[in-house]
Design a protein around this motif. Structure first.
Motif, short mmCIF file in Angstrom:
data_model
loop_
_atom_site.label_atom_id
_atom_site.label_comp_id
_atom_site.label_asym_id
_atom_site.label_seq_id
_atom_site.Cartn_x
_atom_site.Cartn_y
_atom_site.Cartn_z
N ARG A 39 -13.81 -2.76 -0.50
CA ARG A 39 -13.24 -4.13 -0.18
C ARG A 39 -11.73 -3.50 0.19
O ARG A 39 -11.39 -3.60 1.19
CB ARG A 39 -13.54 -5.11 -1.35
CG ARG A 39 -12.83 -6.86 -0.42
CD ARG A 39 -10.93 -6.74 -0.62
NE ARG A 39 -10.49 -6.60 -2.36
CZ ARG A 39 -9.61 -6.46 -2.75
NH1 ARG A 39 -8.64 -6.90 -1.72
NH2 ARG A 39 -9.17 -6.49 -3.04
N ASP A 40 -11.39 -3.37 -0.75
CA ASP A 40 -9.45 -2.73 -0.93
C ASP A 40 -9.58 -1.49 0.12
O ASP A 40 -9.10 -1.75 0.93
CB ASP A 40 -9.05 -3.11 -2.17
CG ASP A 40 -8.15 -3.65 -2.11
OD1 ASP A 40 -7.53 -3.79 -0.98
OD2 ASP A 40 -6.91 -3.17 -3.55
N GLU A 177 -1.80 -11.74 -8.21
CA GLU A 177 -1.32 -10.93 -6.87
C GLU A 177 -0.53 -10.42 -6.49
O GLU A 177 0.91 -11.90 -7.16
CB GLU A 177 -2.06 -10.60 -5.56
CG GLU A 177 -1.96 -9.86 -5.16
CD GLU A 177 -1.90 -10.18 -3.04
OE1 GLU A 177 -2.37 -9.47 -2.55
OE2 GLU A 177 -1.45 -11.19 -3.07
N THR A 213 0.37 -3.96 -7.04
CA THR A 213 -0.27 -4.20 -5.75
C THR A 213 1.09 -3.60 -4.92
O THR A 213 0.52 -2.73 -3.76
CB THR A 213 0.54 -6.01 -5.13
OG1 THR A 213 -0.90 -6.57 -6.02
CG2 THR A 213 -0.62 -6.22 -3.81
N HIS A 244 -5.21 -2.62 -11.95
CA HIS A 244 -5.40 -3.08 -10.70
C HIS A 244 -4.47 -1.89 -9.96
O HIS A 244 -3.42 -2.77 -8.93
CB HIS A 244 -6.10 -3.46 -9.61
CG HIS A 244 -6.34 -3.55 -7.93
ND1 HIS A 244 -7.38 -3.88 -7.35
CD2 HIS A 244 -5.08 -3.79 -6.82
CE1 HIS A 244 -7.48 -3.61 -6.32
NE2 HIS A 244 -6.01 -3.90 -5.76
N HIS A 246 -1.48 0.39 -6.79
CA HIS A 246 -1.53 1.27 -5.59
C HIS A 246 -0.49 2.34 -6.18
O HIS A 246 0.37 2.37 -7.02
CB HIS A 246 -1.34 -0.17 -4.74
CG HIS A 246 -2.34 -0.84 -4.46
ND1 HIS A 246 -3.01 -0.76 -2.99
CD2 HIS A 246 -3.23 -2.12 -4.76
CE1 HIS A 246 -3.79 -0.98 -2.70
NE2 HIS A 246 -4.52 -2.28 -3.88
#
Ligand code: KIV
Ligand code: ZN
Length: 554
Positions: A39-40, A177, A213, A244, A246
């Motif tokens: 997905r990502d 998010e 994010t 999660h 980045h």
């Protein structure tokens, strides 16, 4: 660039955490892992994967041991929807693997997402909306209250449709998010509003995923944010706190590791860190970082080269040469001192490995644990020292150069590599050694060498060619070599002594059976090594003597 960047950029505000626990904790177990490659990771590809590429990567992720896999955004495209249907209808997911799907808080998208899930056995429905001040202001033009309204409405729409998935085990996940750019108090408020709708319990937990994010601060700040939420959110025991990250500031791995110290239970990321901009969290690195501390990561990367190959083929991305653990050059040392230390470390490990923990200089883990080879450890270029040269000759051809000969041949090989201006293979190194020592047949060349023993003494008779002209030699000594040395002296040709000698069998693949290494010291003080190869060990050593003499006369 600006000379005064503070006129344009501001520091990230500290998190209101009076006492922080995470700096004094250590990691002791693996988190729950969720791969978001499909997905990502997929969203970040110039050419997204087609269904068969996604299927291949899905099977690969299952093989690595992932039990939670975000398989897509089924409402986003036909490919995504079809992929989800194929996984479910063709029963591609093992019984213990959860299929996670992402959806925004919009009714039509939620409806389509549920259509894609009919027949699933285990599924995680992942709802998200963005919460940071910049997103609220610039993208949505909504007040904080309205943003909470979006999340709550999405949570309700999902809850109302859950009966459509009767027979399936369903977990619910919410992501504020841009969490790391959001005020922690607001992130808590919106997450609790979603919890009020979904009503998680300790027996039926929901996943609260807290995305970094865009990495906008140092990893300790993310850890503070996670600890703040873990300590302040209601019903913590009904939540699986998920990370999660980045990698915008190149600290995605660090942020995840510190986030785990801060109390998180679960980690989302991708193989080798594929993802938007600078990438998602690299799960391979975090897992193997745990492994190198003796913690079972509950993921398996037994054949790293094969994994890298599948990943590169499916995504069209490439793993950087210096990527931790997986990069082509990670188990390669170019510098001579590193090569020497690694060689010694590997030898010690080979001898005593069973009794101790891995502690080989410059190698954080044993490459063979992840299907990589010691052979990859050392390559030779102009920066290499004798250690690397000797290692390659020994590991590839079983040529065990004596230490002092290594010291003599190392600089000779180095000059040659320097001249070539590139890395050289083991075969090229062997060629250099052969030219320098074994194939030295001028001025002296062996024609014949015979011995006979009488009363404990050995007599030799030999025919040599000097510059193509035959020369007869005979001598006597306590062994064939001593007789040869005597023969040279008696004929008034050369006075020298043998100062070092060793020999060993060559590997079966070599035509010749044995190699001998000999160091001579001439009467004028010159010392030289020579080497000779022959099926007969006596002749191999005679050839080694001639090689040393020839080199001393060159
Ligand atoms: O990076 C992010 O915030 C995301 C969310 C959808 C979880 O990918
Ligand atoms: Zn993401």
């Amino acid at each position: 660039m600006l000379t005064e960047p503070s006129t344009k950029y501001k520091a990230f505000p500290p998190v209101p955490l009076a006492v922080r626990q995470w700096p004094s904790r250590t990691l002791v177990r693996a988190p729950i892992w969720c791969s978001v490659d499909l997905r990502d990771g997929n969203q970040a590809l110039a050419i997204p994967m087609n269904v068969s590429q996604k299927l291949e990567l899905f099977q690969t992720l299952v093989k690595c041991g992932f039990k939670e896999i975000e398989v897509g955004f089924p409402s986003a495209s036909n490919t995504e929807f079809t992929f989800n249907r194929r996984l479910i209808e063709e029963r591609r997911a093992p019984e213990d693997v959860w299929l996670q799907v992402l959806v925004q808080a919009r009714e039509d998208l939620i409806e389509r997402t549920f259509d894609s899930l009919v027949g699933a056995k285990k599924t995680i429905i992942h709802l998200y909306n963005s919460t940071s001040p910049a997103q609220r202001r610039v993208v949505f033009g909504m007040s904080p209250k309205e943003i909470i309204g979006v999340a709550v409405r999405g949570a309700r729409l999902i809850k109302e449709r859950l009966q459509r998935l009767k027979g399936a085990e369903v977990m619910l996940q919410y992501s504020p998010e841009s969490f790391s750019g959001t005020e922690v108090e607001f992130a808590k408020e919106i997450s609790e509003a979603v919890m009020d709708v979904w009503q998680p319990t300790p027996e039926r937990k929901m996943i609260l995923n807290l995305p970094d994010t865009v990495e906008v601060a140092m990893p300790n700040v993310y850890a503070d944010q996670i600890e703040w939420i873990c300590s302040n959110i209601k019903n913590r025991d009904s939540l699986i706190i998920s990370l999660h990250t980045h990698n915008d500031r190149c600290t995605g791995v660090a942020a995840t590791e510190l986030g785990l110290l801060a109390g998180a239970d679960r980690v989302e990321g991708t193989l080798f860190g594929n993802g938007e901009r600078t990438g998602n969290l690299d799960i391979v690195t975090v897992a193997l970082n745990l492994y190198m501390h003796g913690i079972d990561p509950k993921l398996r990367f037994d054949d790293m080269n094969a994994l890298r190959e599948v990943y590169e083929r499916c995504t069209g991305m490439s793993v950087p040469l210096r990527h931790p653990y997986a990069g082509e050059l990670v188990f390669t040392a170019f510098s001579g001192s590193h090569q020497d230390a690694i060689k010694k470390g590997l030898n010690e490990w080979a001898k005593n490995g069973r009794d101790r923990h891995w502690d080989v200089p410059y190698l954080t883990i044993d490459p063979t644990d992840i299907g990589r080879e010691y052979r990859e450890v050392i390559r030779v270029n102009s920066q290499s020292g004798k250690g690397g040269v000797a290692y390659l000759l020994e590991s590839e051809y079983g040529i065990e150069l004596p230490k002092e000969l290594q010291r003599e041949f190392g600089p000779i090989a180095n000059d040659e590599v320097d001249r070539l201006g590139r890395e050289v293979s083991a075969a090229e190194l062997k060629g250099m050694f052969w030219r320098e020592y074994i194939e030295r047949t001028a001025p002296w060349q062996l024609q014949s060498f015979e011995t006979e023993s009488r009363n404990g003494a050995v007599r030799c008779r030999s025919t040599l060619l000097r510059d193509g002209q035959p020369v007869q030699l005979s001598g006597e000594g306590n062994g064939p070599l001593a007789a040869l040395v005597h023969g040279f002296g008696a004929a008034g040709l050369l006075r020298f002594e043998i100062t070092a000698y060793s020999e060993h069998a060559l590997s079966a693949s070599e035509e010749a059976a044995a190699i001998a290494y000999i160091q001579i010291k001439r009467a004028d003080g010159q010392s030289r090594w020579g080497a000779g190869v022959d099926t007969n060990i006596e002749l191999a050593s005679v050839r080694a003597v001639l090689s040393a003499i020839n080199r001393s006369e060159a």
